[in-house]
Design an enzyme around this catalytic site. Structure first.
Site, PDB file in Angstrom:
ATOM      1  N   HIS A  68       0.829  -1.209   0.000  1.00 16.28           N
ATOM      2  CA  HIS A  68       0.000   0.000   0.000  1.00 16.28           C
ATOM      3  C   HIS A  68       0.861   1.256   0.000  1.00 16.28           C
ATOM      4  O   HIS A  68       2.072   1.202   0.187  1.00 16.28           O
ATOM      5  CB  HIS A  68      -0.940   0.001   1.205  1.00 16.28           C
ATOM      6  CG  HIS A  68      -0.231   0.034   2.530  1.00 16.28           C
ATOM      7  ND1 HIS A  68       0.277   1.183   3.080  1.00 16.28           N
ATOM      8  CD2 HIS A  68       0.042  -0.961   3.400  1.00 16.28           C
ATOM      9  CE1 HIS A  68       0.834   0.905   4.240  1.00 16.28           C
ATOM     10  NE2 HIS A  68       0.715  -0.402   4.455  1.00 16.28           N
ATOM     11  N   CYS A 126       3.104  -4.867   6.610  1.00 16.51           N
ATOM     12  CA  CYS A 126       2.853  -4.510   5.210  1.00 16.51           C
ATOM     13  C   CYS A 126       4.104  -3.953   4.540  1.00 16.51           C
ATOM     14  O   CYS A 126       5.067  -3.580   5.194  1.00 16.51           O
ATOM     15  CB  CYS A 126       1.745  -3.467   5.130  1.00 16.51           C
ATOM     16  SG  CYS A 126       0.165  -4.068   5.720  1.00 16.51           S
TER      17      CYS A 126
END
Length: 185
Positions: free
Chosen positions: A145, A161
């Site tokens: 992301h 992440c």
């Protein structure tokens, strides 16, 4: 004896250099920037996949770099990333992109809430930790992301992440199909 005249401006520049010189020399000798950029170079990780399929991504967490190949191998790109803050939060192995979303919302995971009970759901927008685009992986709660906090890129700063600058995740998002293979090392 020769007299040297120096303007006030030249004197201020000289004093500024003398003040900054130790920091500049320290930065050059620590090797941080050199190590960071030396590891951030073109690498051929395609041998980690039997075939490239629709596309292939390798997130190289020690180098803090994400490598992308199109399915035909003609388009190769590399991006700087943020990586998980600890080895315990780093999941390694093979996964794939299962869905993509522009303007993702964010809900803290149970482990995040355990560490910080003040965290709350965030709708899309400038304060959202997922930035402008998100690519969800087949592993629950793991994503590639964007981030609005550009200080995080190049550092261990995530809860698992892989983060990219918003401009770069937008580019990667546009060229990565759902089903793309992902390997995190």
């Amino acid at each position: 004896m020769t007299s040297i005249k120096m303007s006030r401006r030249a004197a201020l520049v000289a004093v500024g250099y003398c003040v900054a010189a130790p920091a500049i020399l320290r930065a050059e000798t620590t090797g941080f920037a050199r190590r960071n950029t030396a590891m951030f170079r073109r690498q051929d990780w395609r041998d980690h996949f039997d075939t490239l399929g629709p596309a292939a991504i390798v997130a190289d967490t020690p180098a803090r770099a994400l490598h992308f190949w199109s399915g035909d191998g003609e388009d190769y790109r590399v991006y700087p990333t943020s990586v998980p803050i600890s080895d315990a939060l780093t999941k390694r192995g093979y996964t794939r992109v299962t869905r993509k979303k522009v303007g993702p919302d964010w809900t803290p995971t149970a482990s995040m809430l355990e560490r910080n009970p003040d965290l709350r759901y965030m709708p899309p927008g400038p304060g959202n930790p997922l930035g402008t685009h998100a690519m969800y992986l087949s592993w629950p709660a793991y994503l590639i992301h964007g981030t609005h906090d550009t200080r995080k890129i190049g550092r261990p700063s995530s809860d698992g992440c892989i983060g990219l600058y918003n401009e770069m995740i937008a580019e990667l998002f546009a060229i990565t199909p759902v089903g793309a293979q992902v390997r995190i090392i």
